[in-house]
Design a protein around this motif. Structure first.
Motif, PDB file in Angstrom:
ATOM      1  N   ALA A  67       5.833  -3.290 -34.502  1.00 33.25           N
ATOM      2  CA  ALA A  67       5.231  -1.774 -34.254  1.00 33.25           C
ATOM      3  C   ALA A  67       4.897  -0.426 -32.656  1.00 33.25           C
ATOM      4  O   ALA A  67       4.950   0.407 -33.282  1.00 33.25           O
ATOM      5  CB  ALA A  67       3.654  -2.418 -33.946  1.00 33.25           C
ATOM      6  N   LEU A  68       5.695  -1.541 -31.937  1.00 29.96           N
ATOM      7  CA  LEU A  68       5.700  -0.615 -31.526  1.00 29.96           C
ATOM      8  C   LEU A  68       7.632   0.424 -30.882  1.00 29.96           C
ATOM      9  O   LEU A  68       6.702   2.052 -30.843  1.00 29.96           O
ATOM     10  CB  LEU A  68       6.055  -1.157 -29.575  1.00 29.96           C
ATOM     11  N   GLY A  69       7.681   0.204 -31.426  1.00 27.23           N
ATOM     12  CA  GLY A  69       9.014   1.235 -32.726  1.00 27.23           C
ATOM     13  C   GLY A  69       8.569   2.254 -33.680  1.00 27.23           C
ATOM     14  O   GLY A  69       9.459   3.743 -33.540  1.00 27.23           O
ATOM     15  N   ALA A  70       7.612   1.623 -34.469  1.00 28.22           N
ATOM     16  CA  ALA A  70       7.228   2.576 -35.633  1.00 28.22           C
ATOM     17  C   ALA A  70       5.712   3.677 -34.866  1.00 28.22           C
ATOM     18  O   ALA A  70       6.762   4.602 -35.616  1.00 28.22           O
ATOM     19  CB  ALA A  70       5.688   1.427 -36.081  1.00 28.22           C
ATOM     20  N   GLN A  71       5.270   3.458 -33.428  1.00 23.90           N
ATOM     21  CA  GLN A  71       5.058   4.573 -33.308  1.00 23.90           C
ATOM     22  C   GLN A  71       5.688   4.752 -32.602  1.00 23.90           C
ATOM     23  O   GLN A  71       5.256   6.453 -32.296  1.00 23.90           O
ATOM     24  CB  GLN A  71       4.047   3.628 -31.467  1.00 23.90           C
ATOM     25  N   ASP A  72       7.136   4.507 -31.822  1.00 31.48           N
ATOM     26  CA  ASP A  72       7.970   5.537 -31.328  1.00 31.48           C
ATOM     27  C   ASP A  72       7.827   6.439 -32.192  1.00 31.48           C
ATOM     28  O   ASP A  72       8.629   8.101 -32.176  1.00 31.48           O
ATOM     29  CB  ASP A  72       8.826   4.939 -30.722  1.00 31.48           C
ATOM     30  N   ILE A  73       8.399   6.319 -33.378  1.00 32.72           N
ATOM     31  CA  ILE A  73       9.012   6.922 -34.932  1.00 32.72           C
ATOM     32  C   ILE A  73       8.235   8.140 -35.239  1.00 32.72           C
ATOM     33  O   ILE A  73       8.555   9.185 -35.131  1.00 32.72           O
ATOM     34  CB  ILE A  73       9.531   5.881 -35.375  1.00 32.72           C
ATOM     35  N   GLU A  74       6.935   7.826 -35.645  1.00 34.25           N
ATOM     36  CA  GLU A  74       5.882   8.833 -35.612  1.00 34.25           C
ATOM     37  C   GLU A  74       5.632   9.821 -34.303  1.00 34.25           C
ATOM     38  O   GLU A  74       5.448  11.069 -34.402  1.00 34.25           O
ATOM     39  CB  GLU A  74       4.521   8.213 -35.774  1.00 34.25           C
ATOM     40  N   ALA A  75       5.833   9.542 -33.477  1.00 35.40           N
ATOM     41  CA  ALA A  75       5.808  10.696 -32.150  1.00 35.40           C
ATOM     42  C   ALA A  75       7.116  10.985 -32.220  1.00 35.40           C
ATOM     43  O   ALA A  75       7.259  11.840 -31.197  1.00 35.40           O
ATOM     44  CB  ALA A  75       5.214   9.139 -30.600  1.00 35.40           C
ATOM     45  N   GLY A  76       7.701  10.688 -32.780  1.00 39.56           N
ATOM     46  CA  GLY A  76       9.366  11.856 -32.159  1.00 39.56           C
ATOM     47  C   GLY A  76      10.121  11.472 -31.220  1.00 39.56           C
ATOM     48  O   GLY A  76      10.568  11.779 -30.706  1.00 39.56           O
TER      49      GLY A  76
END
Length: 95
Positions: A67-76
């Motif tokens: 989930a943290l990785g997905a957030q990082d991807i979404e935030a660029g």
């Protein structure tokens, strides 16, 4: 691997736990299925063996990392893999 556990078949009142604690612990270790404990007819706790608990905690930790990785991807907040590998190689060669 069984995904859905029917908790309704693994429900016992607290009086059963008090009277049969050793047997309950053996059963938990053997079946690795959780046991719902009720008090006054209301579910109050879930008991499970330590190995299953630890496995669940590890699974939750991995899901949190995803989930943290997905957030990082979404935030660029990402870098190309090639750039990361090159950076690591330069750090190793500097030693």
């Amino acid at each position: 691997m069984e995904i859905a556990v029917r908790y309704s078949t693994h429900v016992r009142p607290i009086s059963y736990l008090k009277a049969n604690a050793a047997e309950v612990l053996l059963d938990l270790a053997e079946t690795r299925e959780p046991l719902v404990i009720t008090q006054n007819g209301e579910a109050k706790a879930v008991l499970q063996d330590v190995a299953t608990f630890e496995q669940a905690q590890e699974t939750l930790a991995l899901l949190k990392l995803l989930a943290l990785g997905a957030q990082d991807i979404e935030a660029g907040r990402t870098r190309p893999a090639r750039a990361v590998v090159e950076r690591l190689r330069s750090k190793v060669s500097d030693r």
